[in-house]
Design a protein around this motif. Structure first.
Motif, PDB file in Angstrom:
ATOM      1  N   PHE A   1       0.919  -0.881  -0.149  1.00 13.00           N
ATOM      2  CA  PHE A   1       0.110  -0.011  -0.085  1.00 13.00           C
ATOM      3  C   PHE A   1       0.899   1.293   0.191  1.00 13.00           C
ATOM      4  CE2 PHE A   1       0.842  -1.252   4.307  1.00 13.00           C
ATOM      5  CZ  PHE A   1       1.055   0.055   5.184  1.00 13.00           C
ATOM      6  N   GLU A   2       0.256   2.491  -0.264  1.00 13.85           N
ATOM      7  CA  GLU A   2       1.048   3.454  -0.542  1.00 13.85           C
ATOM      8  C   GLU A   2       0.746   4.774   0.762  1.00 13.85           C
ATOM      9  OE1 GLU A   2       1.313   7.640  -3.685  1.00 13.85           O
ATOM     10  OE2 GLU A   2       0.330   5.648  -4.235  1.00 13.85           O
ATOM     11  N   LEU A   3       1.805   5.193   1.303  1.00 14.40           N
ATOM     12  CA  LEU A   3       1.551   6.121   2.503  1.00 14.40           C
ATOM     13  C   LEU A   3       0.898   7.204   1.775  1.00 14.40           C
ATOM     14  CD1 LEU A   3       4.736   5.724   4.608  1.00 14.40           C
ATOM     15  CD2 LEU A   3       2.582   4.614   4.753  1.00 14.40           C
ATOM     16  N   VAL A   4       0.004   7.805   2.755  1.00 12.76           N
ATOM     17  CA  VAL A   4      -0.701   9.122   2.419  1.00 12.76           C
ATOM     18  C   VAL A   4       0.098  10.036   2.831  1.00 12.76           C
ATOM     19  CG1 VAL A   4      -2.624  10.458   3.110  1.00 12.76           C
ATOM     20  CG2 VAL A   4      -3.021   8.005   2.981  1.00 12.76           C
ATOM     21  N   GLY A   5       0.401  11.186   1.890  1.00 10.94           N
ATOM     22  CA  GLY A   5       1.031  12.525   2.102  1.00 10.94           C
ATOM     23  C   GLY A   5       2.345  12.208   1.945  1.00 10.94           C
ATOM     24  N   PRO A   6       2.865  11.649   0.785  1.00 14.09           N
ATOM     25  CA  PRO A   6       4.372  11.550   0.663  1.00 14.09           C
ATOM     26  C   PRO A   6       5.077  12.868   0.354  1.00 14.09           C
ATOM     27  CG  PRO A   6       3.198  10.902  -1.433  1.00 14.09           C
ATOM     28  CD  PRO A   6       2.244  11.249  -0.603  1.00 14.09           C
ATOM     29  N   PRO A   7       6.542  12.746   0.551  1.00 16.12           N
ATOM     30  CA  PRO A   7       7.241  13.892   0.188  1.00 16.12           C
ATOM     31  C   PRO A   7       6.836  14.505  -1.402  1.00 16.12           C
ATOM     32  CG  PRO A   7       8.717  12.314   1.271  1.00 16.12           C
ATOM     33  CD  PRO A   7       7.534  11.672   0.927  1.00 16.12           C
TER      34      PRO A   7
ATOM     35  N   LEU B   1       8.204   5.413  10.395  1.00 19.49           N
ATOM     36  CA  LEU B   1       8.940   5.360   9.392  1.00 19.49           C
ATOM     37  C   LEU B   1       9.408   6.919   9.307  1.00 19.49           C
ATOM     38  CD1 LEU B   1       9.916   3.801   6.885  1.00 19.49           C
ATOM     39  CD2 LEU B   1       8.209   4.979   5.610  1.00 19.49           C
ATOM     40  N   LEU B   2      10.717   7.147   9.030  1.00 20.36           N
ATOM     41  CA  LEU B   2      11.170   8.540   8.605  1.00 20.36           C
ATOM     42  C   LEU B   2      11.296   8.750   7.292  1.00 20.36           C
ATOM     43  CD1 LEU B   2      14.010   9.027  11.363  1.00 20.36           C
ATOM     44  CD2 LEU B   2      12.119  10.314  11.262  1.00 20.36           C
ATOM     45  N   ALA B   3      11.112   9.776   6.609  1.00 19.34           N
ATOM     46  CA  ALA B   3      11.570  10.096   5.237  1.00 19.34           C
ATOM     47  C   ALA B   3      12.042  11.472   5.064  1.00 19.34           C
ATOM     48  CB  ALA B   3      10.309   9.801   4.275  1.00 19.34           C
ATOM     49  N   SER B   4      13.143  11.505   4.425  1.00 18.53           N
ATOM     50  CA  SER B   4      13.799  12.724   4.026  1.00 18.53           C
ATOM     51  C   SER B   4      13.703  12.936   2.596  1.00 18.53           C
ATOM     52  CB  SER B   4      15.098  12.832   4.399  1.00 18.53           C
ATOM     53  OG  SER B   4      16.023  11.906   3.747  1.00 18.53           O
ATOM     54  N   SER B   5      13.874  14.270   2.070  1.00 11.61           N
ATOM     55  CA  SER B   5      13.694  14.433   0.641  1.00 11.61           C
ATOM     56  C   SER B   5      14.190  15.908   0.322  1.00 11.61           C
ATOM     57  CB  SER B   5      12.171  14.536   0.340  1.00 11.61           C
ATOM     58  OG  SER B   5      11.364  15.391   0.631  1.00 11.61           O
ATOM     59  N   TRP B   6      14.289  16.065  -0.856  1.00  5.46           N
ATOM     60  CA  TRP B   6      14.667  17.518  -1.518  1.00  5.46           C
ATOM     61  C   TRP B   6      13.601  18.418  -1.416  1.00  5.46           C
ATOM     62  CZ3 TRP B   6      18.717  19.391  -4.227  1.00  5.46           C
ATOM     63  CH2 TRP B   6      20.100  18.335  -4.368  1.00  5.46           C
ATOM     64  N   ASP B   7      12.455  18.176  -0.857  1.00  3.48           N
ATOM     65  CA  ASP B   7      11.427  19.187  -0.459  1.00  3.48           C
ATOM     66  C   ASP B   7      11.708  20.102   0.729  1.00  3.48           C
ATOM     67  OD1 ASP B   7      10.546  17.498   1.295  1.00  3.48           O
ATOM     68  OD2 ASP B   7       8.631  17.305   0.362  1.00  3.48           O
ATOM     69  N   ARG B   8      12.794  19.729   1.397  1.00  4.37           N
ATOM     70  CA  ARG B   8      13.473  20.346   2.533  1.00  4.37           C
ATOM     71  C   ARG B   8      12.734  19.815   3.879  1.00  4.37           C
ATOM     72  NH1 ARG B   8      12.296  25.265   3.409  1.00  4.37           N
ATOM     73  NH2 ARG B   8      10.670  25.334   1.861  1.00  4.37           N
TER      74      ARG B   8
ATOM     75  N   VAL C   1      11.785  16.513   6.750  1.00  8.53           N
ATOM     76  CA  VAL C   1      11.978  15.179   7.285  1.00  8.53           C
ATOM     77  C   VAL C   1      10.520  14.982   7.756  1.00  8.53           C
ATOM     78  CG1 VAL C   1      12.710  13.746   9.080  1.00  8.53           C
ATOM     79  CG2 VAL C   1      14.348  15.158   7.924  1.00  8.53           C
ATOM     80  N   ARG C   2       9.878  13.749   7.330  1.00  6.91           N
ATOM     81  CA  ARG C   2       8.463  13.494   7.779  1.00  6.91           C
ATOM     82  C   ARG C   2       8.510  11.985   8.617  1.00  6.91           C
ATOM     83  NH1 ARG C   2       7.847  15.890   2.918  1.00  6.91           N
ATOM     84  NH2 ARG C   2       6.123  17.145   2.164  1.00  6.91           N
ATOM     85  N   LEU C   3       7.588  12.183   9.504  1.00 10.27           N
ATOM     86  CA  LEU C   3       7.494  10.913  10.485  1.00 10.27           C
ATOM     87  C   LEU C   3       6.271  10.344  10.105  1.00 10.27           C
ATOM     88  CD1 LEU C   3       8.348   9.006  12.824  1.00 10.27           C
ATOM     89  CD2 LEU C   3       7.324  10.856  14.277  1.00 10.27           C
ATOM     90  N   TYR C   4       6.188   9.072   9.690  1.00 11.10           N
ATOM     91  CA  TYR C   4       4.968   8.338   9.715  1.00 11.10           C
ATOM     92  C   TYR C   4       4.572   7.179  10.615  1.00 11.10           C
ATOM     93  CZ  TYR C   4       5.427  10.523   4.840  1.00 11.10           C
ATOM     94  OH  TYR C   4       5.452  11.340   3.979  1.00 11.10           O
TER      95      TYR C   4
ATOM     96  N   GLU D   1       0.639  10.825   8.530  1.00 12.41           N
ATOM     97  CA  GLU D   1       1.713  11.450   8.920  1.00 12.41           C
ATOM     98  C   GLU D   1       1.615  12.213  10.640  1.00 12.41           C
ATOM     99  OE1 GLU D   1       3.477  15.688   7.931  1.00 12.41           O
ATOM    100  OE2 GLU D   1       3.339  14.333   6.019  1.00 12.41           O
ATOM    101  N   LEU D   2       2.679  11.937  11.248  1.00 12.12           N
ATOM    102  CA  LEU D   2       2.732  12.135  12.666  1.00 12.12           C
ATOM    103  C   LEU D   2       3.323  13.672  12.990  1.00 12.12           C
ATOM    104  CD1 LEU D   2       3.461   8.882  14.291  1.00 12.12           C
ATOM    105  CD2 LEU D   2       1.206   9.902  14.168  1.00 12.12           C
ATOM    106  N   ALA D   3       4.547  13.955  12.044  1.00 10.39           N
ATOM    107  CA  ALA D   3       5.160  15.175  12.368  1.00 10.39           C
ATOM    108  C   ALA D   3       6.099  15.360  11.097  1.00 10.39           C
ATOM    109  CB  ALA D   3       6.073  14.943  13.611  1.00 10.39           C
ATOM    110  N   ARG D   4       6.512  16.946  10.997  1.00  6.81           N
ATOM    111  CA  ARG D   4       7.005  17.199   9.893  1.00  6.81           C
ATOM    112  C   ARG D   4       8.057  18.082  10.415  1.00  6.81           C
ATOM    113  NH1 ARG D   4       3.948  19.472   4.721  1.00  6.81           N
ATOM    114  NH2 ARG D   4       2.731  17.614   5.283  1.00  6.81           N
ATOM    115  N   PHE D   5       9.417  18.069  10.013  1.00  4.16           N
ATOM    116  CA  PHE D   5      10.383  19.046  10.272  1.00  4.16           C
ATOM    117  C   PHE D   5      11.022  19.665   9.095  1.00  4.16           C
ATOM    118  CE2 PHE D   5      10.010  16.092  13.464  1.00  4.16           C
ATOM    119  CZ  PHE D   5      10.362  16.491  14.806  1.00  4.16           C
ATOM    120  N   GLU D   6      10.939  21.115   8.956  1.00  2.37           N
ATOM    121  CA  GLU D   6      11.532  21.754   7.979  1.00  2.37           C
ATOM    122  C   GLU D   6      12.943  22.139   8.186  1.00  2.37           C
ATOM    123  OE1 GLU D   6      10.136  25.384   5.094  1.00  2.37           O
ATOM    124  OE2 GLU D   6       9.091  25.151   7.032  1.00  2.37           O
TER     125      GLU D   6
END
Length: 332
Positions: free
Chosen positions: A7-13, A29-36, A38-41, A48-53
């Motif tokens: 399945f696909e996670l909702v709200g990807p980078p 799960l943590l995910a980092s990306s070029w969109d600046r 870090v997301r926590l799922y 999505e539980l948290a997002r750090f810019e």
């Protein structure tokens, strides 16, 4: 997409995904990306539980000693500690160029970072002065991973240094990669058997051993993977992602062809291969119980600028047969 299988996670980078990393004990799960960001799922709840810019693209992230602490390294040159419970952050230090990789070492409770400024640094977030060690290396750091007290640092010009982090003044070993072209990533085998993997832009993976003895070095080997034939022409893709299964010691590879394979390195066999995704596999991570695989499906520009599908994170539910080494056929 078969919802029972994946399945696909909702709200990807929203821009190139650089890392996905499962927590060792929780379905996080943590995910980092070029969109600046870090997301926590929460993978179980698909939320999505948290997002750090950050101030620039985030190149790597990892969990710390528990499910409440994470770390990140960014194009903005900063090394951050992220408190996932309070959703606050702390700057641990700053490199002179982009922070390419971060690796937390639970045995010594230290964070190792590698940068394009050709340095490796260690941080202890319990200290009032977190940076505990800074060493210069011969070239830009492209990748790093650790197991126990051992840190493997892969650099430009196919250079590899192996360190004991209890004495970083000199590397234990200086090596040249067995692969002929630029290193893409490295991964240390978690069971302490003294081996690590490296992959390159040429569609190859090398299985290496720390023990420098001739007997041990004779065991190392490399193999081809992530290649496709188009109109009779063999196309070679970079191997972007490596991940060890936490229980069986088998490992997954993901490439620019959008494919994933699971390998039995000891017996030099492929266990399974999945149909290709619509674009590159940028990062892989097994859950702590080995029952799920997180897949970052994100174009990695191996074919230059072109239109490509949007980024996504796929969670693959695994069967035991997907990752367990196949038993040898009985003698007749």
């Amino acid at each position: 997409m078969d919802s029972l299988k994946e399945f696909e996670l909702v709200g990807p980078p929203t821009d190139g995904i650089t890392r996905v990393a499962f927590n060792r004990t929780e379905p996080l799960l943590l995910a980092s990306s070029w969109d600046r960001y870090v997301r926590l799922y929460d993978v179980k709840a698909n939320h999505e539980l948290a997002r750090f810019e950050h101030y620039g693209a985030v190149f790597d992230c990892c969990f710390g000693n528990d499910q409440h602490t994470a770390y990140s390294g960014s194009l903005d040159r900063r090394v951050r500690m992220l408190n996932l419970e309070t959703k606050t952050e702390k700057i641990l230090g700053k490199h002179e160029a982009a922070v390419r990789c971060v690796s937390y070492m639970p045995e010594v409770q230290l964070l190792a970072t590698g940068s394009w400024d050709a340095s490796v640094r260690l941080y202890d977030d319990r200290s009032s002065e977190p940076e505990t060690k800074r060493i210069e290396v011969p070239a830009k750091v492209f990748a790093a991973d650790s197991v126990g007290h051992t840190l493997v640092v892969a650099m430009a010009e196919r250079q590899v240094h192996v360190y004991d982090v209890r004495n970083m003044d000199e590397p234990m070993q200086r090596r040249e990669s067995s692969l002929k072209y630029q290193t893409r990533t490295v991964a240390c085998m978690p069971d302490g058997e003294g081996s690590y993997l490296s992959s390159s832009i040429e569609g190859r993976v090398a299985v290496e051993y720390f023990d420098p003895s001739p007997k041990s070095q004779a065991r190392k080997y490399a193999f081809k993977c992530h290649r496709m034939t188009h109109s009779g022409v063999d196309t070679v893709y970079p191997v972007n992602a490596l991940a060890f299964h936490p229980i069986h010691g088998t490992f997954a590879t993901g490439g620019g062809d959008g494919g994933i394979s699971i390998w039995d390195g000891k017996n030099k066999k492929r266990i399974t291969m999945w149909n290709t995704f619509p674009t590159s596999v940028a990062s892989l991570s097994f859950s702590g119980d080995g029952q799920q695989l997180a897949v970052a499906v994100s174009y990695t520009y191996e074919e230059g600028e072109k239109d490509h599908p949007p980024d996504s994170i796929i969670i693959r539910n695994l069967e035991e047969s997907d990752t367990r080494p196949k038993r040898p056929a009985p003698d007749k």
